[in-house]
Scaffold this motif. Sequence first.
Motif, PDB file in Angstrom:
ATOM      1  N   ILE A   1      19.728  48.404  11.085  1.00  0.00           N
ATOM      2  CA  ILE A   1      18.266  48.433  11.184  1.00  0.00           C
ATOM      3  C   ILE A   1      17.699  47.055  10.862  1.00  0.00           C
ATOM      4  CG2 ILE A   1      16.163  49.460  10.238  1.00  0.00           C
ATOM      5  CD1 ILE A   1      17.848  51.970   9.610  1.00  0.00           C
ATOM      6  N   PHE A   2      18.215  46.442   9.801  1.00  0.00           N
ATOM      7  CA  PHE A   2      17.744  45.113   9.429  1.00  0.00           C
ATOM      8  C   PHE A   2      18.124  44.083  10.488  1.00  0.00           C
ATOM      9  CE2 PHE A   2      18.774  40.960   7.610  1.00  0.00           C
ATOM     10  CZ  PHE A   2      17.496  40.571   7.209  1.00  0.00           C
ATOM     11  N   LEU A   3      19.354  44.149  11.004  1.00  0.00           N
ATOM     12  CA  LEU A   3      19.788  43.171  12.001  1.00  0.00           C
ATOM     13  C   LEU A   3      18.933  43.231  13.254  1.00  0.00           C
ATOM     14  CD1 LEU A   3      23.688  43.248  11.747  1.00  0.00           C
ATOM     15  CD2 LEU A   3      22.097  41.557  10.814  1.00  0.00           C
ATOM     16  N   ARG A   4      18.443  44.409  13.603  1.00  0.00           N
ATOM     17  CA  ARG A   4      17.548  44.502  14.764  1.00  0.00           C
ATOM     18  C   ARG A   4      16.231  43.781  14.482  1.00  0.00           C
ATOM     19  NH1 ARG A   4      20.198  49.622  15.134  1.00  0.00           N
ATOM     20  NH2 ARG A   4      21.379  49.708  17.095  1.00  0.00           N
ATOM     21  N   ARG A   5      15.744  43.896  13.263  1.00  0.00           N
ATOM     22  CA  ARG A   5      14.528  43.162  12.910  1.00  0.00           C
ATOM     23  C   ARG A   5      14.785  41.649  12.957  1.00  0.00           C
ATOM     24  NH1 ARG A   5      11.243  44.434   7.813  1.00  0.00           N
ATOM     25  NH2 ARG A   5       9.706  43.390   9.157  1.00  0.00           N
ATOM     26  N   PHE A   6      15.924  41.244  12.442  1.00  0.00           N
ATOM     27  CA  PHE A   6      16.300  39.831  12.451  1.00  0.00           C
ATOM     28  C   PHE A   6      16.403  39.316  13.886  1.00  0.00           C
ATOM     29  CE2 PHE A   6      19.839  36.726  12.637  1.00  0.00           C
ATOM     30  CZ  PHE A   6      19.302  35.717  11.850  1.00  0.00           C
ATOM     31  N   ARG A   7      17.039  40.083  14.764  1.00  0.00           N
ATOM     32  CA  ARG A   7      17.214  39.666  16.155  1.00  0.00           C
ATOM     33  C   ARG A   7      15.857  39.572  16.868  1.00  0.00           C
ATOM     34  NH1 ARG A   7      21.469  39.506  19.955  1.00  0.00           N
ATOM     35  NH2 ARG A   7      20.566  38.640  21.860  1.00  0.00           N
ATOM     36  N   GLN A   8      14.921  40.448  16.533  1.00  0.00           N
ATOM     37  CA  GLN A   8      13.599  40.367  17.140  1.00  0.00           C
ATOM     38  C   GLN A   8      12.929  39.035  16.808  1.00  0.00           C
ATOM     39  OE1 GLN A   8      11.537  43.845  15.717  1.00  0.00           O
ATOM     40  NE2 GLN A   8      12.392  45.187  17.290  1.00  0.00           N
TER      41      GLN A   8
ATOM     42  N   SER B   1      25.793  45.002  20.821  1.00  0.00           N
ATOM     43  CA  SER B   1      24.528  45.381  21.438  1.00  0.00           C
ATOM     44  C   SER B   1      23.630  44.162  21.509  1.00  0.00           C
ATOM     45  CB  SER B   1      23.858  46.492  20.611  1.00  0.00           C
ATOM     46  OG  SER B   1      22.544  46.745  21.068  1.00  0.00           O
ATOM     47  N   ASP B   2      22.798  44.091  22.542  1.00  0.00           N
ATOM     48  CA  ASP B   2      21.944  42.929  22.747  1.00  0.00           C
ATOM     49  C   ASP B   2      20.819  42.819  21.730  1.00  0.00           C
ATOM     50  OD1 ASP B   2      23.435  42.139  24.906  1.00  0.00           O
ATOM     51  OD2 ASP B   2      22.122  43.074  26.394  1.00  0.00           O
ATOM     52  N   ASP B   3      20.665  43.811  20.858  1.00  0.00           N
ATOM     53  CA  ASP B   3      19.591  43.741  19.871  1.00  0.00           C
ATOM     54  C   ASP B   3      20.119  43.528  18.454  1.00  0.00           C
ATOM     55  OD1 ASP B   3      20.740  46.209  19.543  1.00  0.00           O
ATOM     56  OD2 ASP B   3      18.858  47.338  19.568  1.00  0.00           O
ATOM     57  N   LEU B   4      21.412  43.144  18.345  1.00  0.00           N
ATOM     58  CA  LEU B   4      22.002  42.863  17.034  1.00  0.00           C
ATOM     59  C   LEU B   4      22.390  41.377  16.978  1.00  0.00           C
ATOM     60  CD1 LEU B   4      24.095  46.146  16.677  1.00  0.00           C
ATOM     61  CD2 LEU B   4      21.977  45.577  15.482  1.00  0.00           C
ATOM     62  N   LEU B   5      23.457  41.045  16.292  1.00  0.00           N
ATOM     63  CA  LEU B   5      23.890  39.653  16.212  1.00  0.00           C
ATOM     64  C   LEU B   5      24.519  39.202  17.530  1.00  0.00           C
ATOM     65  CD1 LEU B   5      25.549  39.682  12.669  1.00  0.00           C
ATOM     66  CD2 LEU B   5      23.386  38.599  13.292  1.00  0.00           C
TER      67      LEU B   5
END
Length: 534
Positions: free
Chosen positions: A245-252, A278-282
Motif C-alpha cells: 500500500i505504501f509502495l503504491r503511494r511512493f510510486r504515485q 506491477s507497474d504501480d510498485l517499485l
Amino acid sequence: MTGSSDWWKSLSIYQIYPRSFYDSNNDGVGDLKGITEKLPYIASLNVDAIWLSPFFTSPMHDFGYDIANYRDVDPIFGTLSDFDEFLATAHELGLKVLIDQVYSHSSDEHPWFQESRQSRDNPKHDWYVWADPKPDGSPPNNWQSCFGGAAWQFDSRRMQYYLHNFVTQQPDLNLHNEDVQNAVLDVTRFWLDRGVDGFRLDAIGQMFHDLQLRDNPVNPKGQSHVKLWYWQDMIYNSNRPEMEIFLRRFRQVLDSYPEKTSIGEIGDLDLITRYTGSDDLLHMGYDCQMTMGHHNETANKDYINRIIGNAKSAGKGWVNYAINNHDAPRVVSRWKKEGVDQDLLARLYFTLMNTLRGSICLYQGEELGLDEAELQFEDLVDPEGLATWPQRQGRDGCRTPIPWNKDAVNGGFSSVKPWLPMQEKHCARAVDVQEQDSESTLNFYRELLKWRGEHRDYIAGDIELMETPEGVSGFIRTVPGKKSLLCLFNFSDETVPIVLGQDAAKAIHLKDFADNSVDQSVTLMPWQAGIYWL
C-alpha cells in the motif's frame, strides 16, 4: 532497444560510499566535492548512473543510515550547494543520480523522535513504534536487532520500549501512521524537486511491523549464525502486507515526475517479484543473492545455475544485480579460490552479472579488482563488526578508501589519516596504475560496460539455461529477429572444451574471454568466460 518507458531496465549503476571515495578537504573523510572532482572518472567507466549512499545529516552511529535531517547534507560531506553542484555535473556528463532513502527508521537525534519520546500524548507520540513492557519489565516480544540483542530499547521518559531493528540509535518509524507516510513522501518530493533521477530504498522489509507484536517463530536454518537476527523466521517484523500500500503511494509520487526510477533493497526473489511485478510498485528489486556474506555458498555451477534460473522466473519483476556493496565482503575474497588470480575472478564474476537479465550495480573499487581489507580490532568502527568480532570483522573491510595514486600519501585519497586505514595492497591496484595498463581489470570493466551499452536489447531479452559440462554454467540470450548470444562460465580449475555447433560465430572481442580461431568449438580455460554470437 528498450523503450523510453522502461529505460531503467538496462541501467548500469555505480555505487559511491561517500566516506571512502575521495577527500577533497583533507579531513580524512570523503566528501561531495571530492566525488564531483572524480565524476569524469566515473563517466569513463561507461556506466549509466550513480547510486549515492547516505550523505544526510547524521550522528553517524551507522555511518549515515541513521538520519537526523532528511533534507540536508551532513557538514562532514559538505553542503546542499555542494550536492547541487555534484548533481548538475553528473547530469552534464550524462550520468543519472539515485540517492538512498531510509524510511524504515531515523536517528534518535531526529526532531521527530525527540518530540515523540517526550510523552505518550504529544502530537508525534505515535510516529515511532512504542510498546509497554511485559509485567516483569522485559521487552514486548522476542524480536532481535540486526546488530545484536533485543530489538527493543527502554526509554524512561515514556516508561515504554521503542523498536529498533538496527542499532539502538535508529528507532523505527511507525509507517502505519498516515502522517508519517506523508512526511517521508514529502522528503521524496524534496529531492525530486532538486533534480535526482531516482531512489534506492534501504531496508524496506523493516518498514512495517505486526500491530499485534506477535513473537517470531524459530528459523532452524539460521541457528549456526553469529547474529541472532537470523535465528528467527521474521514474519512479524519484516515484509508485512501493508508494504505494498505504501509502495503504491511512493510510486504515485515518482510517476508525477518525468523519467524517475526506484530500487528496493529486497534480496529475496519472491519478494522482488512481489514488490516489482506491477507497474504501480517499485521499478527494480536489489538482489542480494550474490552479496550476502553470511551465506556459505560459493561460485560453483549449481549455485550460479540457480541464480540464472531465478533470473528467468522473476516474471514481470525486475532484478537489479550486484556482486559487491557496502554491506558484504568483497567478492574476490568472499568467493576466493586458492591459487587463482583475483583479477581473473573479478572479471569472471562481473561478466556473469553483465550478461544476466536485469540491471546491475557495481560498487566503488570493484573495477580495480579490490579484495577485502585486512583490519585489526582497533581499526573497526562498524557496529556490526564490533558486535561480532572475531568471528566477523563486519562491514569495514569493504569500506576502506579508494586508492587513486599508487605512490601518494594514503593512496591519494587524503593527505591525512583516513577514517579507515588505506590498504598497501590496494595501492598496488590504484587507478593511476591501471589507467596505464590496457589489459588491467579497470580497462576490462570499461570495455565490458561499453559492450553492454551497445547491446541493451539483450538485457531484457529471454534467458535459457543450457546443458553444459561439469563445472561450467551457460545460458543463451535471445532477442526476436537478432542473433542469439551464448554465454559460458568455467567455475572450475579444469580446462574445458565446448562444442558450439555449426552456426556459431567467433567470440566477441574482449580481453580475457575465450578467443579461439575455430568457430565450432572452443576451449574454456579455468575461471574464464566466453561470449559467442550464434
